[in-house]
Motif scaffolding. Sequence first.
Motif, PDB file in Angstrom:
ATOM      1  N   ARG A 142      40.860 -20.741  23.792  1.00 49.12           N
ATOM      2  CA  ARG A 142      40.686 -19.228  23.764  1.00 49.12           C
ATOM      3  C   ARG A 142      40.576 -18.682  25.081  1.00 49.12           C
ATOM      4  O   ARG A 142      41.205 -17.432  25.241  1.00 49.12           O
ATOM      5  CB  ARG A 142      39.625 -18.798  22.777  1.00 49.12           C
ATOM      6  CG  ARG A 142      39.434 -19.183  21.372  1.00 49.12           C
ATOM      7  CD  ARG A 142      38.540 -18.638  20.814  1.00 49.12           C
ATOM      8  NE  ARG A 142      38.484 -17.242  20.321  1.00 49.12           N
ATOM      9  CZ  ARG A 142      37.392 -16.594  20.004  1.00 49.12           C
ATOM     10  NH1 ARG A 142      36.118 -16.976  19.869  1.00 49.12           N
ATOM     11  NH2 ARG A 142      37.632 -15.183  19.695  1.00 49.12           N
ATOM     12  N   TYR A 150      43.760 -15.625  25.491  1.00 50.71           N
ATOM     13  CA  TYR A 150      43.449 -14.045  25.409  1.00 50.71           C
ATOM     14  C   TYR A 150      43.927 -13.404  26.587  1.00 50.71           C
ATOM     15  O   TYR A 150      44.651 -12.276  26.651  1.00 50.71           O
ATOM     16  CB  TYR A 150      42.020 -13.973  25.278  1.00 50.71           C
ATOM     17  CG  TYR A 150      41.577 -14.063  23.853  1.00 50.71           C
ATOM     18  CD1 TYR A 150      41.332 -15.364  23.522  1.00 50.71           C
ATOM     19  CD2 TYR A 150      41.218 -12.996  22.911  1.00 50.71           C
ATOM     20  CE1 TYR A 150      40.967 -15.950  21.998  1.00 50.71           C
ATOM     21  CE2 TYR A 150      40.881 -13.504  21.406  1.00 50.71           C
ATOM     22  CZ  TYR A 150      40.651 -14.618  21.302  1.00 50.71           C
ATOM     23  OH  TYR A 150      40.290 -15.023  19.875  1.00 50.71           O
ATOM     24  N   ARG A 172      35.405  -3.321  18.668  1.00 51.29           N
ATOM     25  CA  ARG A 172      36.736  -3.159  17.700  1.00 51.29           C
ATOM     26  C   ARG A 172      36.802  -4.281  16.455  1.00 51.29           C
ATOM     27  O   ARG A 172      36.377  -5.434  16.557  1.00 51.29           O
ATOM     28  CB  ARG A 172      38.079  -3.379  18.270  1.00 51.29           C
ATOM     29  CG  ARG A 172      39.362  -3.355  17.647  1.00 51.29           C
ATOM     30  CD  ARG A 172      40.560  -3.392  18.477  1.00 51.29           C
ATOM     31  NE  ARG A 172      41.968  -3.127  17.761  1.00 51.29           N
ATOM     32  CZ  ARG A 172      42.297  -4.270  17.095  1.00 51.29           C
ATOM     33  NH1 ARG A 172      42.148  -5.620  16.999  1.00 51.29           N
ATOM     34  NH2 ARG A 172      43.683  -3.971  16.368  1.00 51.29           N
ATOM     35  N   GLN A 178      47.468 -10.788  26.643  1.00 51.50           N
ATOM     36  CA  GLN A 178      47.415  -9.291  27.366  1.00 51.50           C
ATOM     37  C   GLN A 178      48.524  -9.116  28.052  1.00 51.50           C
ATOM     38  O   GLN A 178      49.076  -7.766  28.093  1.00 51.50           O
ATOM     39  CB  GLN A 178      46.152  -9.119  27.846  1.00 51.50           C
ATOM     40  CG  GLN A 178      44.933  -9.578  27.199  1.00 51.50           C
ATOM     41  CD  GLN A 178      44.590  -8.920  25.642  1.00 51.50           C
ATOM     42  OE1 GLN A 178      45.520  -8.370  25.128  1.00 51.50           O
ATOM     43  NE2 GLN A 178      43.609  -9.494  25.121  1.00 51.50           N
ATOM     44  N   ASN A 217      34.095 -12.674  14.864  1.00 46.07           N
ATOM     45  CA  ASN A 217      34.200 -12.674  13.291  1.00 46.07           C
ATOM     46  C   ASN A 217      33.343 -12.265  12.465  1.00 46.07           C
ATOM     47  O   ASN A 217      32.058 -12.431  12.773  1.00 46.07           O
ATOM     48  CB  ASN A 217      35.141 -13.770  12.872  1.00 46.07           C
ATOM     49  CG  ASN A 217      36.514 -13.837  13.251  1.00 46.07           C
ATOM     50  OD1 ASN A 217      37.201 -12.807  13.721  1.00 46.07           O
ATOM     51  ND2 ASN A 217      37.099 -14.959  13.421  1.00 46.07           N
ATOM     52  N   ARG A 261      49.279  -6.817  18.250  1.00 44.27           N
ATOM     53  CA  ARG A 261      48.565  -8.109  18.595  1.00 44.27           C
ATOM     54  C   ARG A 261      49.236  -9.229  17.689  1.00 44.27           C
ATOM     55  O   ARG A 261      49.359  -9.025  16.386  1.00 44.27           O
ATOM     56  CB  ARG A 261      47.259  -8.097  18.264  1.00 44.27           C
ATOM     57  CG  ARG A 261      46.177  -7.062  19.374  1.00 44.27           C
ATOM     58  CD  ARG A 261      44.858  -6.829  18.577  1.00 44.27           C
ATOM     59  NE  ARG A 261      43.993  -6.151  19.679  1.00 44.27           N
ATOM     60  CZ  ARG A 261      44.117  -4.793  20.163  1.00 44.27           C
ATOM     61  NH1 ARG A 261      45.071  -4.040  19.403  1.00 44.27           N
ATOM     62  NH2 ARG A 261      43.279  -4.267  20.778  1.00 44.27           N
TER      63      ARG A 261
HETATM   64 FE1  HDD Z   1      41.497 -15.053  18.405  1.00 41.77          FE
HETATM   65  C1  HDD Z   1      42.685 -11.817  18.883  1.00 41.77           C
HETATM   66  C2  HDD Z   1      38.448 -13.682  17.173  1.00 41.77           C
HETATM   67  C3  HDD Z   1      40.062 -18.001  17.795  1.00 41.77           C
HETATM   68  C4  HDD Z   1      44.048 -16.143  20.048  1.00 41.77           C
HETATM   69  N1  HDD Z   1      40.893 -13.159  18.102  1.00 41.77           N
HETATM   70  C5  HDD Z   1      41.312 -11.968  18.558  1.00 41.77           C
HETATM   71  C6  HDD Z   1      40.243 -10.832  17.946  1.00 41.77           C
HETATM   72  C7  HDD Z   1      39.490 -11.606  17.301  1.00 41.77           C
HETATM   73  C8  HDD Z   1      39.432 -12.717  17.585  1.00 41.77           C
HETATM   74  C9  HDD Z   1      38.286 -10.573  16.981  1.00 41.77           C
HETATM   75  C10 HDD Z   1      40.964  -9.362  18.068  1.00 41.77           C
HETATM   76  C11 HDD Z   1      40.465  -8.665  19.403  1.00 41.77           C
HETATM   77  C12 HDD Z   1      40.614  -7.261  19.542  1.00 41.77           C
HETATM   78  O1  HDD Z   1      40.087  -6.403  18.665  1.00 41.77           O
HETATM   79  O2  HDD Z   1      41.529  -7.038  20.229  1.00 41.77           O
HETATM   80  N2  HDD Z   1      39.753 -15.834  17.567  1.00 41.77           N
HETATM   81  C13 HDD Z   1      38.808 -14.993  16.880  1.00 41.77           C
HETATM   82  C14 HDD Z   1      37.687 -15.958  16.878  1.00 41.77           C
HETATM   83  C15 HDD Z   1      38.248 -17.288  16.779  1.00 41.77           C
HETATM   84  C16 HDD Z   1      39.498 -17.187  17.376  1.00 41.77           C
HETATM   85  C17 HDD Z   1      36.153 -15.441  16.257  1.00 41.77           C
HETATM   86  C18 HDD Z   1      37.469 -18.607  16.638  1.00 41.77           C
HETATM   87  C19 HDD Z   1      36.214 -18.929  16.984  1.00 41.77           C
HETATM   88  N3  HDD Z   1      41.928 -16.788  18.758  1.00 41.77           N
HETATM   89  C20 HDD Z   1      41.481 -18.091  18.439  1.00 41.77           C
HETATM   90  C21 HDD Z   1      42.178 -19.139  19.165  1.00 41.77           C
HETATM   91  C22 HDD Z   1      43.004 -18.676  19.863  1.00 41.77           C
HETATM   92  C23 HDD Z   1      43.051 -17.268  19.551  1.00 41.77           C
HETATM   93  C24 HDD Z   1      41.652 -20.530  18.897  1.00 41.77           C
HETATM   94  C25 HDD Z   1      44.262 -19.386  20.480  1.00 41.77           C
HETATM   95  C26 HDD Z   1      44.293 -20.514  20.914  1.00 41.77           C
HETATM   96  N4  HDD Z   1      43.105 -14.328  19.493  1.00 41.77           N
HETATM   97  C27 HDD Z   1      43.910 -14.956  19.711  1.00 41.77           C
HETATM   98  C28 HDD Z   1      45.071 -13.906  20.639  1.00 41.77           C
HETATM   99  C29 HDD Z   1      44.581 -12.581  20.321  1.00 41.77           C
HETATM  100  C30 HDD Z   1      43.186 -12.777  19.223  1.00 41.77           C
HETATM  101  C31 HDD Z   1      46.368 -14.348  20.333  1.00 41.77           C
HETATM  102  C32 HDD Z   1      45.675 -11.562  19.638  1.00 41.77           C
HETATM  103  C33 HDD Z   1      45.410 -10.194  20.431  1.00 41.77           C
HETATM  104  C34 HDD Z   1      44.504 -10.677  21.310  1.00 41.77           C
HETATM  105  O3  HDD Z   1      44.011 -11.867  21.336  1.00 41.77           O
HETATM  106  O4  HDD Z   1      43.901 -10.029  22.292  1.00 41.77           O
HETATM  107  O5  HDD Z   1      44.946 -14.361  21.910  1.00 41.77           O
END
Ligand code: HDD
Length: 714
Positions: free
Chosen positions: A376, A380, A130, A384, A166, A90
Motif C-alpha cells: 500500500r 497510494y 473521507r 495520486q 475501513n 479513484r
Molecule cells: Fe486502499 C484507496 C482503504 C488496501 C490501493 N483504500 C483507499 C481508500 C481507502 C482505502 C479508505 C480511499 C481513500 C480516499 O478516501 O481517498 N485499502 C484500504 C484498506 C486496505 C486497503 C483499509 C487494507 C488494509 N489499497 C489496499 C491495497 C492497495 C490499495 C492492498 C494496493 C496495493 N487504495 C488503493 C489505491 C487507492 C485506495 C488504488 C485508490 C485511490 C487512492 O488510493 O487514493 O491506491
Amino acid sequence: MTSIISSGLEKVQHTMSSATEGAKIADLKKDTIDVHDPNNRITTDFGVKSSNTDDWLKASSGDKTGPMLLEDFVGREKIHRFDHERIPERVVHARGAAAFGTFKLYESAEDVTTAGVLTDTSRSTPVFLRFSTVLGSRGSADTVRDVRGFAVKFYTDEGNWDIVGNNIPVFFIQDAIKFPDIIHAGKPEPHNEVPQAQTAHNNFWDFQFLHTETTHMFMWTQSDRAIPRSYRMMQGFGVNTFTLTNKKGERHFVKFHFTPTLGVHSLVWDEALKIAGQDPDFHRKDLWDAIEAGAYPKWRFGIQTIPESKEHDFDFDILDATKVWPEELVPIRYIGELELNRNPDEYFTQTEQVAFCTSHVVPGIGFSDDPLLQGRNFSYFDTQITRLGVNWEELPINRPVCPYMNHQRDGAMRHRISKGTVNYWPNRFGVGPPATKEEGGYLEYPEKIAGLKQRLRSKKFSDHYSQAQLFYNSLAPHEKAHVLSALSFELDHCDDPVVYTRLTERLADIDLELAQGVAEAVGAPVPQKAGTPNHNKKSPSLSQTYYNPKEPTIATRRVAILVADGFDPVAYYGVKAALTAAGALPFTIGPRRLPVHAQGEDKSGKGVSPDHHFEGMRSTLFDSIFIPGGAHVEKLRKNGRALHWVREAFGHLKAIGATGEAVALVRDACQLPGVQFSSSNEVVDSYGVVTAAATHPQSFKETIKMVKGAKDFI
Ligand code: HDD
C-alpha cells in the motif's frame, strides 16, 4: 446540496465553533473565494471582465446570425474548461463524502510513542475524514453492500499523518500483490461492465472460493457491517499493523481504532436496496445534515499495542491483515476523540482532490512488515499521480499546516515559488539541510533484517478459517440470520453453478448450519458435514450489538409523524416537542404539503404544513414512525400509501408509536397476531410497536426510548 432536513424543520443555525476554525481552515482560506460576494463579476481565467458569457461572438448581418468566430476567447475558454472538467475517479473508493473536524487527545501515549499528536494532550489537531464505498463508481448509490472507507488525514504540527482505514477491521488479502486481482474480480465484469457497485456476481465469488484467505473478510461483508445506517454509526479501523516508537527507542506494534459514540447500527437489506434507488445520496446527506444541525459525529480513538518482544506470542501472525487482535487478548486503550464539525466548502477541491497515503507517517509512528501495508505504501503515492498530477501534495487540501520545503521543485502544475539559487543538497550555502533528530527529523527504526530473498508468506498466514469462525460464532442470532440471507442473495445472483456450489462447500468450513441454509436457498448440493471443525470460541466485541451505547439515544434519528386532516393535536405537538427536545429530527408527513388541519380546527385555521407528502417520501428514509390518534385515522386507513408506510416500517424492524385511534390502525395494517396492542391507558411495547390507547405523556417517552433502533431486539 439540498438538505433533507431543511423544509419544515427549525434548522439549527450553522454556527462554527472557534475550535473548528483550526489551522487547516485558516490555511485553506488563502485559496478560497466567496462566490456570493456581491462585488464579483465574471472574468476570464486571465482576469479580464467578460461582458457576455451567453452568446458566442458571431459574424452577423443585421439581426441575422452568421458563423461563429474562433476569435471569441470568452467562448473558447468556457468550452475548453468544460471539456477538461473531469479527472480520473479513484480506481477504488471512487464514491465518497468527507468533513473537517478535530482530534483531541485525552491521555498521552508517551509510554509507547514520541508522536506529538499522540502525546500532547493540549493540542487540537485538525483532521479531514473521507468516507467511501469501495467498488462503485463516483455516481453509484451510498447504501450498497460494501466495505466503507474511513480515511483520516491528521494535519499535525510535524506533518500529515494519514490513517487510510475501513469500517471492517480485516482485509480480503494478505499480500498487496493480490490487490489488482481482488478488485478486478469485485468490480463490474470486464465484458459488459455489469454489475455496478455489487459483489453479487460470478467473478467476485469465484475469487473468494479460490482464495481461502478472503474467508474471514467476506464473512464480515455479508454481515450488517456492510450496510451501515450512517457513516456516523460505524467503526473505523486502521486495519494494518503499524508501529510506535517511544523516547527510549522501544518499538510496539499497533492497530488503530475509532469507535462511534452513537453506537454501531445498520440498515436491513431490503431497506438498503430500496434506499439505493429512493435516495442514492442517503449517507452523504445524513453526514452533511448532522453537521449542519450541530449534531457533530464523534468517535473515541483507541490503540491496541503489542511490545516487539511479544510479536510471536499469538497463534495468528500479528502482521496478517486478515486477522483481528481479539480484544480479550489485546485490550483497546482509548486515548482520544475525533469530532467532525465542519462540512467542506467545495466537493471537488476538497473531497475529490484529497489524497491519502499509508506512507504518510510522522515521527514516532512507523510501519511494520505487514506485506499488505508495504505494498500500500507504494500504491497510494503512485495512484495520486494519475489522478491529480505529480504536484498533488501541493493542493490546498493536501498540503500540511506545518512548514514544509525540499529541493524537489518542478513538475506539471507546480505553483509554489521557492526562492533561492540552489535546488540540491548539500550546497555551498548550507541551506535547506535535512533535520537532525533534535529538530524532529524522521528516523526509521533500526530493525534487524537477515534472510533470503524469496516470494513467500510466513507460516501462520496459512490459517484462514479460525477467525472466520470466531467472527461468525460471536454474532447475535439476528446477525447470523442476516449473514445467511446476505449470502443467499449474493449467490442467487451467480448463475454459474460452479461458483455457488463451491462457495457453499466453503461455508461448511465456517458453520455447517449456515452452509446448509445457503445451499438450500441457492440450489446447491446441501453439505452434510463440516469441512473444518468449529472451535466454538467467541469474541463478544466482534458483534456490533457490543457497541450499543449504554444509554440508548434518539439524537439525530429521523422520525416521521403521519397525519391527515383531523389528527389529535395534543399527541402530535406533544410527541414532536419531546422528540425535538431529545435531539431527534421529527418530520411531518401528510397527504399534501399544503396545510393539514387538526381535529376540531377550522379549515381556515393555520394548520400544520407537512414537510413531505406520502408519495414524496418513503418509510425507508426514517428510523421510526409515530401516528397520533384522532379522526384522521379513518382517512389514513383509506390511503394505501399511508398503510404501506406502516407495514413497511414494521417489516424493516422500525420502532412504531401510536396513540388513541391509531393503535387499531397499526394493528390492522400489520396484521400481526404476535404483537400486543394497548387497549387502555397503559403503554404496551411489543416488538418495537409502542402503543397507548389514550394519549398520555408516558407514551411519548416510551416512543422515544424505543427509537433507539428496533434491530437491537429482533
Ligand atoms: Fe486502499 C484507496 C482503504 C488496501 C490501493 N483504500 C483507499 C481508500 C481507502 C482505502 C479508505 C480511499 C481513500 C480516499 O478516501 O481517498 N485499502 C484500504 C484498506 C486496505 C486497503 C483499509 C487494507 C488494509 N489499497 C489496499 C491495497 C492497495 C490499495 C492492498 C494496493 C496495493 N487504495 C488503493 C489505491 C487507492 C485506495 C488504488 C485508490 C485511490 C487512492 O488510493 O487514493 O491506491
